[in-house]
Design a protein around this motif. Structure first.
Motif, PDB file in Angstrom:
ATOM      1  N   VAL A 339       0.854  -1.199   0.000  1.00 44.07           N
ATOM      2  CA  VAL A 339       0.000   0.000   0.000  1.00 44.07           C
ATOM      3  C   VAL A 339       0.889   1.248   0.000  1.00 44.07           C
ATOM      4  O   VAL A 339       1.821   1.368   0.794  1.00 44.07           O
ATOM      5  N   VAL A 340       0.582   2.198  -0.912  1.00 42.57           N
ATOM      6  CA  VAL A 340       1.427   3.394  -1.040  1.00 42.57           C
ATOM      7  C   VAL A 340       0.677   4.696  -0.747  1.00 42.57           C
ATOM      8  O   VAL A 340       1.294   5.745  -0.601  1.00 42.57           O
ATOM      9  N   SER A 341      -0.658   4.652  -0.673  1.00 40.55           N
ATOM     10  CA  SER A 341      -1.430   5.852  -0.331  1.00 40.55           C
ATOM     11  C   SER A 341      -2.817   5.418   0.126  1.00 40.55           C
ATOM     12  O   SER A 341      -3.396   4.486  -0.453  1.00 40.55           O
ATOM     13  N   ILE A 342      -3.346   6.086   1.162  1.00 38.68           N
ATOM     14  CA  ILE A 342      -4.693   5.753   1.641  1.00 38.68           C
ATOM     15  C   ILE A 342      -5.511   7.035   1.718  1.00 38.68           C
ATOM     16  O   ILE A 342      -5.141   8.001   2.397  1.00 38.68           O
ATOM     17  N   GLY A 343      -6.627   7.058   0.977  1.00 40.35           N
ATOM     18  CA  GLY A 343      -7.548   8.179   1.019  1.00 40.35           C
ATOM     19  C   GLY A 343      -8.706   7.878   1.945  1.00 40.35           C
ATOM     20  O   GLY A 343      -8.631   7.001   2.810  1.00 40.35           O
ATOM     21  N   THR A 344      -9.816   8.591   1.765  1.00 37.88           N
ATOM     22  CA  THR A 344     -11.004   8.370   2.594  1.00 37.88           C
ATOM     23  C   THR A 344     -11.794   7.154   2.118  1.00 37.88           C
ATOM     24  O   THR A 344     -12.304   6.376   2.923  1.00 37.88           O
ATOM     25  N   HIS A 345     -11.895   6.980   0.794  1.00 42.17           N
ATOM     26  CA  HIS A 345     -12.712   5.905   0.225  1.00 42.17           C
ATOM     27  C   HIS A 345     -11.910   4.922  -0.634  1.00 42.17           C
ATOM     28  O   HIS A 345     -12.412   3.862  -0.974  1.00 42.17           O
ATOM     29  N   CYS A 346     -10.705   5.318  -1.017  1.00 42.78           N
ATOM     30  CA  CYS A 346      -9.883   4.488  -1.904  1.00 42.78           C
ATOM     31  C   CYS A 346      -8.457   4.430  -1.391  1.00 42.78           C
ATOM     32  O   CYS A 346      -8.051   5.247  -0.560  1.00 42.78           O
ATOM     33  N   TYR A 347      -7.719   3.463  -1.912  1.00 46.34           N
ATOM     34  CA  TYR A 347      -6.289   3.440  -1.620  1.00 46.34           C
ATOM     35  C   TYR A 347      -5.528   3.029  -2.867  1.00 46.34           C
ATOM     36  O   TYR A 347      -6.111   2.540  -3.847  1.00 46.34           O
ATOM     37  N   LEU A 348      -4.215   3.251  -2.812  1.00 44.52           N
ATOM     38  CA  LEU A 348      -3.324   2.976  -3.931  1.00 44.52           C
ATOM     39  C   LEU A 348      -2.330   1.931  -3.471  1.00 44.52           C
ATOM     40  O   LEU A 348      -1.776   2.045  -2.364  1.00 44.52           O
ATOM     41  N   ALA A 349      -2.092   0.910  -4.289  1.00 42.46           N
ATOM     42  CA  ALA A 349      -1.118  -0.128  -3.928  1.00 42.46           C
ATOM     43  C   ALA A 349      -0.317  -0.521  -5.156  1.00 42.46           C
ATOM     44  O   ALA A 349      -0.840  -0.484  -6.279  1.00 42.46           O
ATOM     45  N   LEU A 355       3.864  -5.288 -13.939  1.00 44.46           N
ATOM     46  CA  LEU A 355       4.503  -5.279 -15.255  1.00 44.46           C
ATOM     47  C   LEU A 355       5.753  -4.396 -15.217  1.00 44.46           C
ATOM     48  O   LEU A 355       6.759  -4.668 -15.863  1.00 44.46           O
ATOM     49  N   LEU A 356       5.680  -3.323 -14.412  1.00 45.83           N
ATOM     50  CA  LEU A 356       6.794  -2.396 -14.204  1.00 45.83           C
ATOM     51  C   LEU A 356       6.867  -2.082 -12.702  1.00 45.83           C
ATOM     52  O   LEU A 356       5.873  -2.285 -11.984  1.00 45.83           O
ATOM     53  N   PRO A 357       7.982  -1.543 -12.206  1.00 41.98           N
ATOM     54  CA  PRO A 357       8.070  -1.229 -10.777  1.00 41.98           C
ATOM     55  C   PRO A 357       7.030  -0.211 -10.320  1.00 41.98           C
ATOM     56  O   PRO A 357       6.659  -0.193  -9.141  1.00 41.98           O
ATOM     57  N   ASP A 358       6.559   0.666 -11.239  1.00 40.22           N
ATOM     58  CA  ASP A 358       5.562   1.666 -10.859  1.00 40.22           C
ATOM     59  C   ASP A 358       4.168   1.350 -11.414  1.00 40.22           C
ATOM     60  O   ASP A 358       3.360   2.237 -11.657  1.00 40.22           O
ATOM     61  N   HIS A 359       3.889   0.059 -11.571  1.00 37.77           N
ATOM     62  CA  HIS A 359       2.546  -0.429 -11.938  1.00 37.77           C
ATOM     63  C   HIS A 359       1.715  -0.421 -10.650  1.00 37.77           C
ATOM     64  O   HIS A 359       2.029  -1.115  -9.695  1.00 37.77           O
ATOM     65  N   ALA A 513      10.714  -8.398   0.779  1.00 38.79           N
ATOM     66  CA  ALA A 513      11.601  -7.273   1.101  1.00 38.79           C
ATOM     67  C   ALA A 513      11.794  -6.367  -0.118  1.00 38.79           C
ATOM     68  O   ALA A 513      11.817  -5.137   0.005  1.00 38.79           O
ATOM     69  N   GLU A 514      11.910  -6.980  -1.294  1.00 39.82           N
ATOM     70  CA  GLU A 514      12.074  -6.194  -2.535  1.00 39.82           C
ATOM     71  C   GLU A 514      10.803  -5.407  -2.838  1.00 39.82           C
ATOM     72  O   GLU A 514      10.858  -4.235  -3.232  1.00 39.82           O
ATOM     73  N   GLU A 515       9.642  -6.061  -2.642  1.00 38.35           N
ATOM     74  CA  GLU A 515       8.360  -5.376  -2.858  1.00 38.35           C
ATOM     75  C   GLU A 515       8.227  -4.173  -1.911  1.00 38.35           C
ATOM     76  O   GLU A 515       7.812  -3.083  -2.326  1.00 38.35           O
ATOM     77  N   ALA A 516       8.595  -4.377  -0.651  1.00 37.56           N
ATOM     78  CA  ALA A 516       8.483  -3.292   0.335  1.00 37.56           C
ATOM     79  C   ALA A 516       9.401  -2.122  -0.028  1.00 37.56           C
ATOM     80  O   ALA A 516       9.016  -0.948   0.109  1.00 37.56           O
ATOM     81  N   ALA A 517      10.588  -2.443  -0.531  1.00 37.29           N
ATOM     82  CA  ALA A 517      11.533  -1.387  -0.932  1.00 37.29           C
ATOM     83  C   ALA A 517      10.982  -0.608  -2.124  1.00 37.29           C
ATOM     84  O   ALA A 517      11.094   0.635  -2.173  1.00 37.29           O
ATOM     85  N   GLN A 518      10.366  -1.315  -3.084  1.00 36.33           N
ATOM     86  CA  GLN A 518       9.760  -0.639  -4.250  1.00 36.33           C
ATOM     87  C   GLN A 518       8.614   0.260  -3.791  1.00 36.33           C
ATOM     88  O   GLN A 518       8.450   1.381  -4.295  1.00 36.33           O
ATOM     89  N   ALA A 519       7.822  -0.211  -2.821  1.00 33.51           N
ATOM     90  CA  ALA A 519       6.692   0.582  -2.321  1.00 33.51           C
ATOM     91  C   ALA A 519       7.195   1.851  -1.622  1.00 33.51           C
ATOM     92  O   ALA A 519       6.642   2.938  -1.813  1.00 33.51           O
ATOM     93  N   ARG A 520       8.257   1.718  -0.829  1.00 38.95           N
ATOM     94  CA  ARG A 520       8.812   2.901  -0.149  1.00 38.95           C
ATOM     95  C   ARG A 520       9.338   3.923  -1.163  1.00 38.95           C
ATOM     96  O   ARG A 520       9.129   5.134  -1.020  1.00 38.95           O
ATOM     97  N   ALA A 521       9.996   3.432  -2.208  1.00 39.09           N
ATOM     98  CA  ALA A 521      10.525   4.329  -3.252  1.00 39.09           C
ATOM     99  C   ALA A 521       9.385   5.043  -3.967  1.00 39.09           C
ATOM    100  O   ALA A 521       9.462   6.250  -4.246  1.00 39.09           O
ATOM    101  N   PHE A 522       8.301   4.308  -4.255  1.00 34.91           N
ATOM    102  CA  PHE A 522       7.149   4.920  -4.932  1.00 34.91           C
ATOM    103  C   PHE A 522       6.520   5.984  -4.028  1.00 34.91           C
ATOM    104  O   PHE A 522       6.202   7.089  -4.480  1.00 34.91           O
TER     105      PHE A 522
END
Length: 535
Positions: A339-349, A355-359, A513-522
């Motif tokens: 998870v990279v962002s949490i709003g009131t009704h939606c979130y971003l993960a 397909l790409l690191p920023d998919h 661990a790699e996924e978590a690092a990509q999420a922190r970078a995003f």
């Protein structure tokens, strides 16, 4: 009915004996044809000897022959009258531009020469003004539906878009944009051209926008090779045609199975925008809705209220999942390190096995199956995330492609994948989706830019849809089986991201661990654009 039997021919290049010998052979075998229509270069550098025999009447064309004018300075002298004239018995020059109406009612539009940027154009060329005048004269005709035949020497630019391959001819670079514009406006049932020394019969294409306009007849583009070419490429094309004016309307608009999207819609869109369309883009209050059932073409309120009822809709509670859900944020199954962002009704993960690191995925916090099921406050926040992602990706020189597959899925997932701006255009992306859909017998239709997906998709009915960050959308109503990874396959294809090995997400799985690092970078990169942090 008045069935006309016609022949069309490519560049004759002065080889009259070869052409008319072939015509005689065809007529002796298949019966008489009414007319021969010649596009491209009728005369060539070695025409004089053969032509002299026809000029003097020593020889005669075996069939009424109609030709277009010069395409170069060398052959201008063969055409004494720019408005058209008889060149020899049974051989007629149509003129620089106009409409020829046969006794049968058949309407043949024609444009001689090659495209010129100069005004006035040279004697062997046409200009934008010529095309505009021809279009205006025909489109002003009451109840104009199109013409039966269009004759031009150059190919129309981009005719190969959404179509079968034109072989060695690059249709994005070959031909005339003015001819494309003319063909888009005149909607010919048959369009013949030449000059490229190639034979190409394009799949028929639509002249209407599906779901927006009433069905119209299809167009067929046929390019013909040069007479007597050594490669045995087809230069003579026989066809039968009933004039449009005499056809049963239902029969006229029948769509063949292999019909494609209109290849010229891109050039139509490049026309200057009207004040109304600018308003629709800039202000949500002017959003146009498209309704499959009624109110077609009319505005409807976009503020969540119905006509005659000032009370806004009551917010519904989201339905509860019937079992464990991987995407409900409150569920223990959610992989929260993505998870990279949490709003009131939606979130971003970040997508697992992206397909790409920023998919990324836009997901509702509550359990909703599709965009169609979302209440207005959730839709509003989805729109905010789209805007933020557009701004974010554009800052990195990318545009996003978003797609949703509401088929064999329980929780809405809007897949958002960035594509480099310098790698492909929005038209390239749409073309890749449409062409690959056609290959799998999937009818992917473009829907109006300012329409709402809820106006096209029926509640509860499965669908697949694609949206570009320009607001352009493609839609498919799923009626049978559908490839689960279709959207990803198209984007991974050589035509777009060229990542065929990453088409299957299971092949792209990474360590936690790699996924978590990509999420922190995003998160770090996205922070300046994340409206949820400012709420």
């Amino acid at each position: 009915r008045a069935v006309s039997r016609r022949l069309a021919c490519g560049d004759v290049e002065g080889r009259l004996e070869a052409l008319f010998g072939r015509v005689r052979a065809i007529q002796s075998k298949s019966g008489r044809f009414d007319m021969l229509l010649c596009v491209g270069n009728f005369f060539g550098s070695t025409s004089e000897t053969e032509w002299a025999e026809y000029c003097t009447g020593a020889k005669k064309a075996p069939i009424p022959t109609y030709v277009l004018g010069a395409n170069d300075q060398e052959t201008v002298s063969y055409f004494p009258d720019v408005s058209g004239c008889e060149l020899a018995e049974n051989i007629t020059y149509l003129g620089r531009r106009g409409l020829y109406s046969g006794t049968s009612g058949l309407q043949i539009a024609y444009l001689s020469g090659t495209e010129s940027q100069d005004e006035p154009a040279p004697a062997y060329s046409f200009s934008a003004k010529d095309v505009t005048q021809l279009k205006t004269s025909l489109l002003s005709t009451p109840n104009f539906k199109g013409v039966d035949i269009l004759l031009t020497s150059p190919w129309p630019r981009d005719v190969g878009t959404f179509a079968n391959s034109a072989g060695e001819i690059d249709t994005k670079k070959c031909g005339s944009k003015l001819v494309s514009d003319l063909a888009a406006s005149l909607k010919p049932r048959y369009h013949f051209a030449a000059l490229e020394k190639a034979y190409y019969e394009r799949l028929p294409y639509r002249n209407h926008t599906v779901l927006q306009e009433t069905p119209q007849h299809v167009s067929r583009f046929i390019a013909l090779a040069d007479v007597g070419n050594t490669s045995k490429k087809k230069y003579l094309y026989a066809f039968s045609i009933v004039p449009m004016s005499l056809m049963d309307p239902a029969e006229l608009v029948k769509q063949p199975q292999d019909v494609t999207e209109n290849p010229y819609r891109k050039s139509r869109k490049e026309a200057p925008k009207t004040k109304a369309s600018l308003c629709a883009e800039e202000e949500p209050a002017c959003q146009f809705f498209f309704d499959l059932n009624k109110h077609q073409g009319k505005k409807r309120p976009s503020d969540g209220t119905e006509r005659g009822n000032s009370q806004p809709k009551q917010a519904k509670k989201p339905p509860q999942p019937t079992g464990p859900c991987w995407f409900c944020l409150a569920s223990p199954e959610v992989e929260k390190h993505l998870v990279v962002s949490i709003g009131t009704h939606c979130y971003l993960a970040l997508a697992k096995g992206g397909l790409l690191p920023d998919h990324v995925l836009i997901l509702p916090i509550g359990h909703y199956q599709s965009v169609v099921d979302l209440p207005s406050e959730v839709v509003e926040e989805v729109t905010k995330y789209k805007s933020a992602l557009k701004e974010f990706f554009r800052s990195k020189g990318k545009r996003y492609v978003l797609f949703e597959r509401n088929y064999r899925s329980q929780h809405l997932q809007l897949q958002v994948i960035p594509v480099p701006l310098d790698h492909c255009t929005a038209e390239d992306i749409k073309e890749s989706f449409i062409v690959q859909a056609q290959e799998q017998q999937i009818e992917l239709l473009e829907i109006p830019e300012h329409s709402d997906i809820t106006q096209v998709a029926r509640p509860g009915a499965p669908y697949f849809y694609v949206e570009l960050d320009t607001g352009e959308k493609l839609f498919h109503r799923i009626r049978g089986r559908f490839p689960l990874h279709f959207g990803r396959w198209v984007l991974a294809s050589e035509a777009l991201l060229a990542l065929p090995r990453r088409a299957d997400w299971r092949q792209c799985a990474a360590e936690r661990a790699e996924e978590a690092a990509q999420a922190r970078a995003f998160c770090r990169d996205f922070q300046p654009f994340d409206f949820a942090l400012r709420a």
